[in-house]
Design a protein around this motif. Structure first.
Motif, short mmCIF file in Angstrom:
data_model
loop_
_atom_site.label_atom_id
_atom_site.label_comp_id
_atom_site.label_asym_id
_atom_site.label_seq_id
_atom_site.Cartn_x
_atom_site.Cartn_y
_atom_site.Cartn_z
N MET A 59 0.86 -1.19 0.12
CA MET A 59 0.07 -0.13 0.04
C MET A 59 0.87 1.12 0.03
O MET A 59 0.57 2.41 -0.66
N ALA A 60 1.74 1.27 0.80
CA ALA A 60 2.57 2.43 0.98
C ALA A 60 3.46 2.81 -0.40
O ALA A 60 3.41 3.88 -0.96
N ARG A 62 2.67 1.65 -3.42
CA ARG A 62 1.52 2.49 -4.38
C ARG A 62 1.11 3.83 -3.94
O ARG A 62 1.06 4.51 -5.09
N ILE A 63 1.00 4.18 -2.91
CA ILE A 63 0.71 5.52 -2.45
C ILE A 63 1.75 6.49 -3.13
O ILE A 63 1.64 7.30 -3.41
N MET A 64 3.19 6.11 -2.66
CA MET A 64 4.31 6.93 -2.83
C MET A 64 4.48 7.05 -4.40
O MET A 64 4.68 8.21 -5.00
N GLU A 66 2.01 7.30 -6.57
CA GLU A 66 1.24 8.20 -7.12
C GLU A 66 1.60 9.70 -6.59
O GLU A 66 1.39 10.68 -7.13
N VAL A 67 2.09 9.71 -5.37
CA VAL A 67 2.56 11.21 -4.68
C VAL A 67 3.46 11.78 -5.64
O VAL A 67 3.44 13.06 -5.75
N ARG A 68 4.30 10.76 -6.01
CA ARG A 68 5.47 11.53 -6.86
C ARG A 68 5.11 11.98 -8.09
O ARG A 68 5.66 12.91 -8.64
N ALA A 70 2.11 13.39 -8.45
CA ALA A 70 1.11 14.35 -8.10
C ALA A 70 1.69 15.81 -8.18
O ALA A 70 2.88 15.89 -7.82
N PRO A 71 0.98 16.86 -8.09
CA PRO A 71 1.85 18.25 -8.06
C PRO A 71 2.08 18.55 -6.53
O PRO A 71 1.46 18.21 -5.81
N ALA A 72 3.36 19.16 -6.58
CA ALA A 72 3.98 19.41 -5.14
C ALA A 72 3.08 20.33 -4.49
O ALA A 72 2.61 21.36 -5.23
N PRO A 73 3.12 20.46 -3.11
CA PRO A 73 2.72 21.35 -2.33
C PRO A 73 3.36 22.67 -2.54
O PRO A 73 4.66 22.44 -2.67
N ALA A 74 2.91 23.78 -2.61
CA ALA A 74 3.62 25.05 -2.97
C ALA A 74 4.57 25.30 -2.04
O ALA A 74 4.35 24.90 -0.92
N ARG A 75 5.81 25.64 -2.31
CA ARG A 75 6.73 26.11 -1.29
C ARG A 75 6.19 27.15 -0.30
O ARG A 75 5.49 27.99 -0.95
N VAL B 32 3.27 8.55 5.44
CA VAL B 32 2.39 7.35 5.03
C VAL B 32 2.47 6.25 5.81
O VAL B 32 1.34 5.57 6.31
N GLN B 36 -1.20 5.10 7.27
CA GLN B 36 -2.04 4.38 6.39
C GLN B 36 -2.95 3.39 6.99
O GLN B 36 -4.05 2.99 6.43
N TYR B 65 -0.91 15.09 0.65
CA TYR B 65 0.39 15.69 -0.05
C TYR B 65 -0.01 17.25 -0.83
O TYR B 65 0.70 17.64 -0.72
#
Lengths: 162, 212
Positions: A59-60, A62-64, A66-68, A70-75, B32, B36, B65
């Motif tokens: 699970m972790a 797969r999540i990471m 997708e996170v990589r 995704a648009p990064a949070p604004a600095r 996570v 999780q 995120y």
């Protein structure tokens, strides 16, 4: 407080010490209250006995993955800039509207039916502060000519601000 | 233990958040791993099926995120995660109600090479009839939970199953403390009513304990 609510608060440990003692004393003599407590306790026990599945082992990962993507949070800097921008927005809107009115007035005053009037620097400064008064003052100068002092003169303004 | 012999201190949630905000996306993995399980179990309990649990858990973390810039640290990071989770669960539940899809229930048997097996084998040496009763009871409890409204279910899951305090629930859901208490009361009352035949009439094992 009715019995059901008392039972709920008792089970959550939210009764004050004296209320708790009173409730427990009442349990001995009040069969309905005792049954209510037993039924509620049994219900919660059934609920808590529900098993849950563990998340899949990957699970972790797969999540990471997708996170990589995704648009990064604004600095911090850009968020702070955006937040500041949000605070400036009302002032910017007012200034933009004032400039638009100013432009419209100039166009009107420069038309074939009216005199070609140059506005004083104090009038120009006032545009950003009070749109309605500026528009009325401009109309006033159109009627009476540039020599006539209008309500937007700095001296008058100073008096009004006091 | 570090090289100096001092115990290694795990970074706090806020420290990890700051690292992520500074561009260290891999620091998010620490968050996570920490959350999780909690998120996955919460979604399972709210939605009642495994596919949704996996999908929504992933959505939660991607959303957490992507919107980390909105987390100001006034509430705990856990509260923030719960807030995102609760909202996405509501969204998913509403979508399912509008367009019901076949999803594997947590009570459905699993397909294996040897045929179907129960998804969760009770750890007991009881007779087959008692096992069947346990499975039926489990299904009934899950069903009763899903019959609650999203608002009531969220509160009872968070308090009675996940151990959050009234205050933490109020912060996570953005509702007053009194509303938490009221919803919890109504959720419990509704569940008690739905499970009354099982609480009173179901045969008990020895010692008066429930088969489940």
């Amino acid at each position: 407080m009715d019995g059901q609510r008392l039972v709920s608060d008792y089970l959550d440990g939210r009764l004050a010490p004296q209320e708790r003692a009173s409730f427990e004393a009442r349990l001995v003599i009040d069969a309905d209250l005792a049954r209510e407590l037993e039924a509620m306790s049994a219900t919660l026990a059934l609920l808590r006995a529900l098993p849950t599945e563990a998340p899949p082992a990957d699970m972790a990962a797969r999540i990471m993955a997708e996170v990589r993507l995704a648009p990064a949070p604004a600095r911090r800097g850009s968020w702070a800039f955006w937040r500041a921008g949000l605070r400036l927005r009302p002032l910017l809107v007012t200034a933009a509207a004032a400039a638009a009115v100013f432009g419209l007035v100039l166009l009107n005053l420069g038309g074939s039916d009216g005199p070609n009037v140059r506005l004083s620097s104090s009038d120009e400064a006032f545009v950003g502060e009070c749109l309605v008064d500026y528009h009325l003052a401009a109309s006033d100068r159109y009627k009476h000519g540039p020599a006539t002092p209008g309500p937007t003169e700095p001296a008058n303004n100073a008096a009004q601000e006091d | 233990m570090s090289l100096t012999g001092a115990p290694l201190v795990e970074p706090t949630d806020l420290e990890l958040v700051e690292r992520v905000r500074s561009g260290d996306v891999e620091a998010f993995e620490g968050l996570v791993h920490r959350y999780q399980g909690r998120v996955y179990h919460h979604v399972q309990r709210m939605l009642g099926n495994a596919e949704d649990a996996e999908d929504v858990t992933q959505e939660v973390f991607v959303k957490v995120y992507s919107t980390l810039n909105q987390f100001r640290g006034q509430a705990s990071f856990q509260t923030w995660v719960y807030r995102v989770t609760a909202n996405l669960c509501v969204d998913r539940h509403r979508r399912r109600q509008r367009a019901p899809q076949v999803a594997r229930s947590l009570d459905a048997p699993l397909e294996t090479d040897d045929g179907e097996v129960e998804a969760e084998l009770p750890d007991r040496d009881g007779e087959p009839q008692q096992l069947l009763l346990a499975v039926e009871l489990r299904a009934r409890v899950r069903s009763a939970m899903l019959e609650l409204s999203d608002k009531l279910r969220a509160v009872i899951v968070m308090h009675d199953l996940e151990g959050l305090s009234y205050e933490e629930i109020a912060a996570a859901l953005g509702i007053p403390l009194g509303t938490v208490k009221s919803r919890l009361f109504h959720a419990r009352a509704a569940l008690k009513k739905a499970l009354e035949p099982y609480v009173r009439g179901t045969p008990r094992g020895e010692g008066g304990r429930w088969v489940a």
